[in-house]
Design a protein around this motif. Structure first.
Motif, short mmCIF file in Angstrom:
data_model
loop_
_atom_site.label_atom_id
_atom_site.label_comp_id
_atom_site.label_asym_id
_atom_site.label_seq_id
_atom_site.Cartn_x
_atom_site.Cartn_y
_atom_site.Cartn_z
N VAL A 13 0.84 -1.20 0.00
CA VAL A 13 0.00 0.00 0.00
C VAL A 13 0.88 1.26 0.00
O VAL A 13 0.63 2.21 -0.76
CB VAL A 13 -0.93 -0.01 1.22
N ALA A 14 1.90 1.24 0.84
CA ALA A 14 2.78 2.41 0.90
C ALA A 14 3.51 2.61 -0.43
O ALA A 14 3.65 3.75 -0.91
CB ALA A 14 3.79 2.22 2.04
N GLY A 15 3.94 1.50 -1.03
CA GLY A 15 4.61 1.61 -2.33
C GLY A 15 3.69 2.16 -3.39
O GLY A 15 4.10 2.97 -4.25
N THR A 16 2.43 1.71 -3.36
CA THR A 16 1.44 2.21 -4.32
C THR A 16 1.25 3.72 -4.15
O THR A 16 1.21 4.49 -5.14
CB THR A 16 0.10 1.49 -4.11
N TRP A 17 1.14 4.14 -2.91
CA TRP A 17 0.93 5.58 -2.64
C TRP A 17 2.15 6.40 -3.09
O TRP A 17 2.01 7.47 -3.71
CB TRP A 17 0.68 5.78 -1.14
N VAL A 18 3.33 5.90 -2.77
CA VAL A 18 4.55 6.62 -3.14
C VAL A 18 4.68 6.72 -4.66
O VAL A 18 5.01 7.79 -5.22
CB VAL A 18 5.79 5.93 -2.54
N VAL A 58 -6.68 8.89 0.17
CA VAL A 58 -7.95 8.18 0.37
C VAL A 58 -7.89 6.79 -0.27
O VAL A 58 -8.34 5.79 0.30
CB VAL A 58 -9.11 9.01 -0.21
N GLN A 59 -7.34 6.71 -1.46
CA GLN A 59 -7.22 5.40 -2.12
C GLN A 59 -6.36 4.43 -1.30
O GLN A 59 -6.68 3.24 -1.17
CB GLN A 59 -6.61 5.57 -3.52
N ALA A 60 -5.27 4.93 -0.74
CA ALA A 60 -4.41 4.07 0.07
C ALA A 60 -5.14 3.56 1.30
O ALA A 60 -5.02 2.37 1.67
CB ALA A 60 -3.14 4.83 0.47
N LEU A 61 -5.92 4.44 1.93
CA LEU A 61 -6.68 4.00 3.11
C LEU A 61 -7.73 2.97 2.74
O LEU A 61 -7.98 2.01 3.48
CB LEU A 61 -7.34 5.23 3.77
N LEU A 62 -8.36 3.15 1.57
CA LEU A 62 -9.34 2.16 1.12
C LEU A 62 -8.68 0.81 0.83
O LEU A 62 -9.23 -0.26 1.14
CB LEU A 62 -10.05 2.67 -0.14
#
Length: 416
Positions: A13-18, A58-62
């Motif tokens: 998730v963190a990698g996706t957000w970064v 928001v996407q990362a939290l979802l």
């Protein structure tokens, strides 16, 4: 594929957000440096970057939420795209597709097919709507822009679906291979267990036949010895010698068995040990006679001293020897004083019939010694017959005696 809610690990998730933030920042910086190269470039600034920050977070939290099913998470993550585009994300709307790719991959991997199809289609539509909103705000939605938006939405979901299906197929193949290996291991274990059981049965059969025969003779002789020791000292001495002879024979047979069990190669002949054959029947009969029993031997079709040369295999000859040995022991136990006749009929070229018949007992049987017999004798004879394709017949005779008949197949081929 499992229907449980998959929760991507924090690192994913963190990698996706970064990655999405890097893409967003790159678009905004490029719009500042070369506004003409980016659609709607002059309008991309701190506001668009802020909208993108909120949307991607928001996407990362979802994605990380454990309360959402995979399909619902995908739809909500995809719905962020049109909302962010409407809020002014502009050309950086594509950055929201990174989270959509991850969510669509998870749905494909973890949701049974075709239950995943509605959420995948909804995600493709939402991504296309987002791209359409972005195009409409930048330069007005045209037919070409609408087509590009549809292709972008379908392409984003299709790529993730293809990767997810490929990984799922690999997992299924791995699971099938693991199950196959487990089944093979179970089959091998069952074969080993069956082989060990057969060996234990064979050992038990050999021990029973050896011990039952000799101990039965010893029991009969010691019973006579008990009566003779005061009234017939000379006869008692003879009985003692016979007991010693039986004990020595039992020790010899047990040593032969131990030597066979210690043999490293089961298919090789034991070192210095010859298995019993039909030729040993005369010795069996002589031993029974020396123990005071009325036993006769008749051989038909071949000379009595050529019994071992009959065209029966070593295992078949051992089975015949043990059958006669066990039958004589049973006769001594259950029909004391009765005459017993052993007949070997080799007149037929296709088989040899070995028969042991005893008359009705002339005296009640003595109390059986503990551990001798136990009803395993006929079971062992039948097992030996089955191992050699022989046919065993047992049963009482009309005269009150008992008959054991073993028909052994013999080879009719000329030796080369």
């Amino acid at each position: 594929m499992s229907s449980a809610r998959p929760v991507p690990v924090v690192a994913v998730v963190a990698g996706t957000w970064v990655l999405a933030m890097a893409l967003l920042s790159a678009v905004v910086v490029l719009a500042q440096l070369a506004p003409a190269e980016v659609p709607g470039g002059p309008e991309l600034g701190w506001w668009a970057w802020s909208v993108g920050l909120v949307a991607l977070t928001v996407q990362a939290l979802l994605l990380r939420s454990t309360a959402l099913a995979p399909g619902r998470s995908l739809v909500l993550v995809s719905a962020v795209a049109p909302v962010a585009a409407g809020a002014g994300l502009g050309a950086a709307t594509g950055a929201t597709s990174v989270a959509v790719l991850v969510a669509a991959y998870v749905v494909t991997l973890e949701t049974p097919w075709p239950r995943a199809v509605p959420s995948l289609v909804a995600a493709a539509v939402l991504v296309a709507v987002g791209e359409g909103v972005r195009a409409g705000r930048d330069s007005g939605l045209t037919l070409g822009g609408a087509g590009t938006a549809v292709l972008q939405g379908a392409g984003t979901v299709a790529v993730a679906t293809a990767v997810g299906l490929f990984v799922a197929a690999r997992r299924e193949t791995g699971r099938a291979r693991t199950e196959q290996l487990r089944a093979l291991a179970g089959e091998q274990a069952a074969r080993t267990e069956a082989a060990v059981a057969r060996q234990r049965t064979a050992m038990a059969r050999e021990l029973h036949d050896i011990a039952a025969h000799h101990l039965s003779g010893i029991a009969v002789m010691t019973a006579a010895l008990d009566r003779q020791i005061d009234t017939d000292p000379a006869g008692a001495k003879v009985a003692v010698r016979q007991v010693r002879q039986q004990s020595t024979a039992m020790l010899r047979d047990l040593r032969q068995l131990v030597a066979m069990l210690r043999e490293d190669d089961p298919g090789a002949a034991p070192r210095g040990v010859e298995p019993e054959t039909l030729g040993g029947l005369r010795r069996l009969v002589d031993d029974a006679r020396s123990a005071g029993r009325d036993v006769g031997l008749s051989v038909l079709g071949v000379p009595a001293d050529r019994l071992a040369d009959l065209a029966a295999g070593p295992l078949a000859q051992l089975a015949a020897y043990r059958t006669v040995q066990e039958s004589l022991a049973n006769a001594a136990r259950h029909a004391p004083g009765a005459r017993c006749e052993v007949v070997v009929d080799a007149r037929d070229t296709g088989h040899v019939v070995v028969t042991v018949r005893n008359d009705a007992p002339t005296a009640p049987p003595p109390v059986a010694p503990v551990g001798a017999g136990g009803g395993l004798g006929i079971v062992g004879m039948r097992e030996r017959a089955e191992l050699t394709d022989a046919r065993l017949t047992t049963g009482p005779t009309p005269q009150g005696g008992f008959l054991v008949s073993l028909t052994l197949p013999v080879s009719t081929e000329e030796p080369t």
